[in-house]
Motif scaffolding. Structure first.
Motif, PDB file in Angstrom:
ATOM      1  N   GLN A   1       4.441  -3.780   2.987  1.00  0.00           N
ATOM      2  CA  GLN A   1       4.393  -5.207   3.295  1.00  0.00           C
ATOM      3  C   GLN A   1       4.091  -6.077   2.081  1.00  0.00           C
ATOM      4  OE1 GLN A   1       2.018  -6.194   6.677  1.00  0.00           O
ATOM      5  NE2 GLN A   1       2.667  -4.390   7.805  1.00  0.00           N
ATOM      6  N   MET A   2       3.517  -5.500   1.052  1.00  0.00           N
ATOM      7  CA  MET A   2       3.071  -6.290  -0.098  1.00  0.00           C
ATOM      8  C   MET A   2       4.178  -6.444  -1.132  1.00  0.00           C
ATOM      9  SD  MET A   2      -0.051  -5.441  -2.683  1.00  0.00           S
ATOM     10  CE  MET A   2      -1.275  -5.707  -1.434  1.00  0.00           C
ATOM     11  N   ARG A   3       4.261  -7.659  -1.710  1.00  0.00           N
ATOM     12  CA  ARG A   3       5.191  -7.886  -2.822  1.00  0.00           C
ATOM     13  C   ARG A   3       4.453  -7.855  -4.149  1.00  0.00           C
ATOM     14  NH1 ARG A   3       9.558 -12.215  -2.292  1.00  0.00           N
ATOM     15  NH2 ARG A   3      10.092 -11.058  -4.156  1.00  0.00           N
ATOM     16  N   TYR A   4       3.334  -8.569  -4.248  1.00  0.00           N
ATOM     17  CA  TYR A   4       2.511  -8.599  -5.455  1.00  0.00           C
ATOM     18  C   TYR A   4       1.062  -8.517  -5.021  1.00  0.00           C
ATOM     19  CZ  TYR A   4       6.705 -10.673  -7.520  1.00  0.00           C
ATOM     20  OH  TYR A   4       7.981 -10.913  -7.931  1.00  0.00           O
ATOM     21  N   GLY A   5       0.279  -7.709  -5.695  1.00  0.00           N
ATOM     22  CA  GLY A   5      -1.130  -7.676  -5.356  1.00  0.00           C
ATOM     23  C   GLY A   5      -1.800  -6.382  -5.732  1.00  0.00           C
ATOM     24  N   VAL A   6      -2.969  -6.186  -5.124  1.00  0.00           N
ATOM     25  CA  VAL A   6      -3.812  -5.040  -5.426  1.00  0.00           C
ATOM     26  C   VAL A   6      -4.266  -4.411  -4.110  1.00  0.00           C
ATOM     27  CG1 VAL A   6      -5.998  -4.309  -6.471  1.00  0.00           C
ATOM     28  CG2 VAL A   6      -4.666  -6.137  -7.520  1.00  0.00           C
ATOM     29  N   ILE A   7      -4.218  -3.095  -4.062  1.00  0.00           N
ATOM     30  CA  ILE A   7      -4.796  -2.355  -2.945  1.00  0.00           C
ATOM     31  C   ILE A   7      -5.917  -1.515  -3.529  1.00  0.00           C
ATOM     32  CG2 ILE A   7      -4.440  -0.571  -1.210  1.00  0.00           C
ATOM     33  CD1 ILE A   7      -1.560  -1.551  -0.974  1.00  0.00           C
TER      34      ILE A   7
ATOM     35  N   ASP B   1      -9.103  -2.509   0.843  1.00  0.00           N
ATOM     36  CA  ASP B   1      -9.130  -3.931   0.517  1.00  0.00           C
ATOM     37  C   ASP B   1      -7.772  -4.316  -0.047  1.00  0.00           C
ATOM     38  OD1 ASP B   1     -11.900  -4.586   1.091  1.00  0.00           O
ATOM     39  OD2 ASP B   1     -12.377  -3.311  -0.621  1.00  0.00           O
ATOM     40  N   ILE B   2      -7.209  -5.396   0.481  1.00  0.00           N
ATOM     41  CA  ILE B   2      -5.907  -5.869   0.030  1.00  0.00           C
ATOM     42  C   ILE B   2      -6.077  -7.268  -0.539  1.00  0.00           C
ATOM     43  CG2 ILE B   2      -3.568  -6.487   0.721  1.00  0.00           C
ATOM     44  CD1 ILE B   2      -3.948  -4.528   3.089  1.00  0.00           C
ATOM     45  N   THR B   3      -5.662  -7.445  -1.776  1.00  0.00           N
ATOM     46  CA  THR B   3      -5.609  -8.760  -2.399  1.00  0.00           C
ATOM     47  C   THR B   3      -4.145  -9.035  -2.690  1.00  0.00           C
ATOM     48  OG1 THR B   3      -7.758  -8.401  -3.431  1.00  0.00           O
ATOM     49  CG2 THR B   3      -6.409 -10.198  -4.314  1.00  0.00           C
ATOM     50  N   GLU B   4      -3.594  -9.981  -1.974  1.00  0.00           N
ATOM     51  CA  GLU B   4      -2.171 -10.270  -2.117  1.00  0.00           C
ATOM     52  C   GLU B   4      -1.983 -11.533  -2.934  1.00  0.00           C
ATOM     53  OE1 GLU B   4      -0.096  -9.941   1.518  1.00  0.00           O
ATOM     54  OE2 GLU B   4       1.852 -10.094   0.554  1.00  0.00           O
ATOM     55  N   ARG B   5      -1.034 -11.490  -3.857  1.00  0.00           N
ATOM     56  CA  ARG B   5      -0.734 -12.613  -4.728  1.00  0.00           C
ATOM     57  C   ARG B   5       0.498 -13.334  -4.222  1.00  0.00           C
ATOM     58  NH1 ARG B   5      -5.407 -11.955  -6.904  1.00  0.00           N
ATOM     59  NH2 ARG B   5      -5.640 -10.284  -8.391  1.00  0.00           N
ATOM     60  N   ARG B   6       0.511 -14.626  -4.395  1.00  0.00           N
ATOM     61  CA  ARG B   6       1.695 -15.413  -4.077  1.00  0.00           C
ATOM     62  C   ARG B   6       2.206 -16.024  -5.363  1.00  0.00           C
ATOM     63  NH1 ARG B   6       0.719 -17.970   1.650  1.00  0.00           N
ATOM     64  NH2 ARG B   6      -0.069 -16.088   2.610  1.00  0.00           N
ATOM     65  N   ARG B   7       3.459 -15.819  -5.645  1.00  0.00           N
ATOM     66  CA  ARG B   7       4.064 -16.310  -6.882  1.00  0.00           C
ATOM     67  C   ARG B   7       5.004 -17.468  -6.545  1.00  0.00           C
ATOM     68  NH1 ARG B   7       3.855 -11.740 -10.993  1.00  0.00           N
ATOM     69  NH2 ARG B   7       1.807 -10.945 -10.427  1.00  0.00           N
ATOM     70  N   PHE B   8       4.937 -18.500  -7.382  1.00  0.00           N
ATOM     71  CA  PHE B   8       5.775 -19.673  -7.216  1.00  0.00           C
ATOM     72  C   PHE B   8       6.623 -19.854  -8.462  1.00  0.00           C
ATOM     73  CE2 PHE B   8       1.890 -20.338  -4.780  1.00  0.00           C
ATOM     74  CZ  PHE B   8       2.403 -20.586  -3.520  1.00  0.00           C
TER      75      PHE B   8
END
Length: 66
Positions: free
Chosen positions: A38-44, A57-64
Motif C-alpha cells: 500500500q505504501m508509495r514512499y515512507g518508512v516501516i 510503525d508506518i510513516t508514510e510520505r506524500r510527495r508533491f
C-alpha cells in the motif's frame, strides 16, 4: 478521490483481518507485506521483543510536484 487511511486506521484494519491461516508466524508477515503493497514512499519500522514482532510503525510520505 478517497481519503488515505491514518496510521491507526491502517494498523487496526491489518491487525484485525482474518487471513484464515493457522500459522501464528504468517499473520505478522502478512501485515508487513500488506503495508509494503500500500505504501508509495515512507518508512516501516518493526519492533521485536524476544524474537517476536510486537509492533509495526508506518510513516508514510506524500510527495508533491514542485
Amino acid at each position: 478521490m478517497s481519503q488515505p487511511l491514518s496510521d491507526n486506521q491502517r494498523s487496526g484494519r491489518h491487525l484485525s483481518r482474518d487471513s484464515g491461516n493457522d500459522d501464528p508466524k504468517a499473520a505478522p508477515l502478512e501485515v508487513v507485506a500488506d503495508a509494503l503493497e500500500q505504501m508509495r514512499y515512507g518508512v516501516i519500522q518493526l519492533t521485536v521483543h524476544d524474537g517476536k514482532l510486537v509492533q509495526l510503525d508506518i510513516t508514510e510520505r506524500r510527495r508533491f510536484a514542485s
